[in-house]
Design an enzyme around this catalytic site. Sequence first.
Site, mmCIF file in Angstrom:
data_model
loop_
_atom_site.group_PDB
_atom_site.id
_atom_site.type_symbol
_atom_site.label_atom_id
_atom_site.label_comp_id
_atom_site.label_asym_id
_atom_site.label_seq_id
_atom_site.Cartn_x
_atom_site.Cartn_y
_atom_site.Cartn_z
ATOM 1 N N GLU A 54 6.235 2.245 1.563
ATOM 2 C CA GLU A 54 6.076 1.128 1.767
ATOM 3 C C GLU A 54 5.703 0.355 0.372
ATOM 4 O O GLU A 54 4.545 -0.253 0.059
ATOM 5 C CB GLU A 54 4.583 0.745 2.972
ATOM 6 C CG GLU A 54 4.579 -0.457 3.397
ATOM 7 C CD GLU A 54 3.298 -0.715 4.148
ATOM 8 O OE1 GLU A 54 3.213 -1.127 5.128
ATOM 9 O OE2 GLU A 54 2.122 -0.241 3.513
ATOM 10 N N GLU A 87 -5.896 1.344 9.795
ATOM 11 C CA GLU A 87 -5.873 1.634 8.358
ATOM 12 C C GLU A 87 -6.921 0.642 7.585
ATOM 13 O O GLU A 87 -7.132 -0.325 7.941
ATOM 14 C CB GLU A 87 -4.279 1.327 7.779
ATOM 15 C CG GLU A 87 -3.812 -0.127 7.628
ATOM 16 C CD GLU A 87 -2.553 -0.272 7.186
ATOM 17 O OE1 GLU A 87 -2.382 0.332 6.038
ATOM 18 O OE2 GLU A 87 -1.502 -1.038 7.690
#
Length: 269
Positions: free
Chosen positions: A253, A155
Amino acid sequence: MSFTAARFDVNLSMLFTELPLLERPAAAAAAGFEAVELWWPWPDDPTPAATALDDLRTALESAGTRLVGLNFYAGQLPGPDRGAASVPGAESERFRANIEVAADFAASVGCTALNALYGNRIDGVDPADQDALALDNLVRAAAAAHRAGATLLIEALNAAESPRYPLVDAEAAVAAVRRVNEASGIGNARFLLDLYHLAAGGADLAAVIDRHIGRVGHVQIADFPGRGARGTGALRLTDLLDAAGYEGFVGLEHKPSPDGSAAGLGWSR
């Protein structure tokens, strides 16, 4: 296509953290979620005792929750670290020691996405040497993930919060994915599309999704600014993903609501 609560998973390293780790899966289930994800739950220990792993597995199973995403060891999160794959010395050794532990645990609970954070740049170390180390470690992680039936995720973070992290846009993360797939020959590395980090970096989210959705292995969301729940900022999070036809899990998240973790999750139902 539109989203349903079953599509979302709760990140138990950011939500329900007012509870001990082993109580969080049940709290997520009580809030209506069948799927959860986690950063590596033992930031000081890449190879915890088997009893710790067994206890977490039991907590997930007892709650009826499925673990759909897990980080490899990444150092102190939250904290100064941003992964260990490219960090020479003891941190790289910890990452390598953790690879099989994390992959075996993922396999034991049916988790099919393992996230490897790249790691910060280190003063006095040639970035090319760090990139070579990262590639070696990520190829090892890809192989372990493959044996576990999982995808390896890579990521991008945002430069404002992670100024020493080299993958600060989608292009850099996708380039790392390509390098790992080419070097491993497995092809199981995928892009973790974190819409909060990309928005914080000034990205055109619709353009990023359009360009890279075929390489995406998992999505995480939080609104921007603020990293709160959907609706606390200005992003059209689910609209963007619906338009792209994304059908995988979406990890929540984000920071908890001031009224508690569960209070900020009602929109998803």
